[in-house]
Design a protein around this motif. Structure first.
Motif, PDB file in Angstrom:
ATOM      1  N   VAL A  50      43.300  43.923  34.298  1.00  0.00           N
ATOM      2  CA  VAL A  50      42.946  45.250  34.790  1.00  0.00           C
ATOM      3  C   VAL A  50      44.232  46.015  35.048  1.00  0.00           C
ATOM      4  O   VAL A  50      45.152  45.508  35.697  1.00  0.00           O
ATOM      5  N   SER A  51      44.321  47.232  34.520  1.00  0.00           N
ATOM      6  CA  SER A  51      45.525  48.036  34.708  1.00  0.00           C
ATOM      7  C   SER A  51      45.151  49.492  34.941  1.00  0.00           C
ATOM      8  O   SER A  51      44.025  49.908  34.719  1.00  0.00           O
ATOM      9  N   ARG A  52      46.130  50.263  35.382  1.00  0.00           N
ATOM     10  CA  ARG A  52      45.978  51.698  35.609  1.00  0.00           C
ATOM     11  C   ARG A  52      46.904  52.408  34.646  1.00  0.00           C
ATOM     12  O   ARG A  52      48.058  52.026  34.498  1.00  0.00           O
ATOM     13  N   THR A  63      41.435  53.524  34.911  1.00  0.00           N
ATOM     14  CA  THR A  63      41.495  52.081  35.078  1.00  0.00           C
ATOM     15  C   THR A  63      41.015  51.432  33.788  1.00  0.00           C
ATOM     16  O   THR A  63      39.924  51.736  33.309  1.00  0.00           O
ATOM     17  N   ASP A 102      41.566  55.894  39.726  1.00  0.00           N
ATOM     18  CA  ASP A 102      42.347  54.714  40.104  1.00  0.00           C
ATOM     19  C   ASP A 102      41.456  53.788  40.932  1.00  0.00           C
ATOM     20  O   ASP A 102      41.374  53.899  42.151  1.00  0.00           O
ATOM     21  N   HIS A 103      40.764  52.878  40.257  1.00  0.00           N
ATOM     22  CA  HIS A 103      39.822  51.967  40.908  1.00  0.00           C
ATOM     23  C   HIS A 103      40.175  50.510  40.630  1.00  0.00           C
ATOM     24  O   HIS A 103      39.283  49.672  40.521  1.00  0.00           O
ATOM     25  N   VAL A 104      41.459  50.192  40.526  1.00  0.00           N
ATOM     26  CA  VAL A 104      41.878  48.847  40.122  1.00  0.00           C
ATOM     27  C   VAL A 104      41.356  47.785  41.085  1.00  0.00           C
ATOM     28  O   VAL A 104      40.765  46.789  40.661  1.00  0.00           O
ATOM     29  N   ARG A 120      45.900  41.518  37.627  1.00  0.00           N
ATOM     30  CA  ARG A 120      46.338  42.906  37.542  1.00  0.00           C
ATOM     31  C   ARG A 120      47.536  42.952  36.591  1.00  0.00           C
ATOM     32  O   ARG A 120      48.465  42.164  36.721  1.00  0.00           O
TER      33      ARG A 120
END
Length: 123
Positions: A50-52, A63, A102-104, A120
């Motif tokens: 998972v990344s932004r 995200t 931005d919901h990481v 992450r």
């Protein structure tokens, strides 16, 4: 030079206003595609990343969820669940789930609750 028979096999309906996108293999609407079910799930290392990211989006954060070891239909369903959990929009493109904003941390928690190994990635 290609023969006319070879060129004739390349033509076909790609998009229909009635049904939407068409599968190039079986020439059916993607939702009713018969050859899609025979495609195996993508192989990976079993870790969902998972990344932004903000590149190419006018500075707005998105995200991204990569490496989910499921088929296309299950990926669409997982994308719906993650978007609902975050209360925002998004899409699924090329095996990557994009959730607007931005919901990481929220996405990572939701994936861990479903039993995925999550890391992450990025900064």
């Amino acid at each position: 030079m290609k023969s006319l028979r070879d060129l004739g096999s390349l033509s076909g309906l790609v998009y229909s206003t009635d049904a939407g996108r068409m599968c190039p293999g079986c020439r059916q609407p993607v939702a009713q595609c018969s050859c899609q079910s025979s495609q195996p799930a993508p192989a990976g290392d079993g870790i969902v990343r998972v990344s932004r990211e903000t590149k190419g989006r006018g500075g707005k954060a998105v995200t991204l969820v990569r490496g989910v070891p499921v088929d296309a239909a299950a990926l669409e369903q997982l994308g719906k669940q993650l978007k609902a959990a975050c209360g925002s929009g998004g899409t699924v493109k090329d095996g990557v789930i994009e959730v607007q904003g931005d919901h990481v941390e929220r996405v990572m928690a939701a994936l861990q609750n479903q039993g995925y190994r999550v890391k992450r990635s990025g900064g």
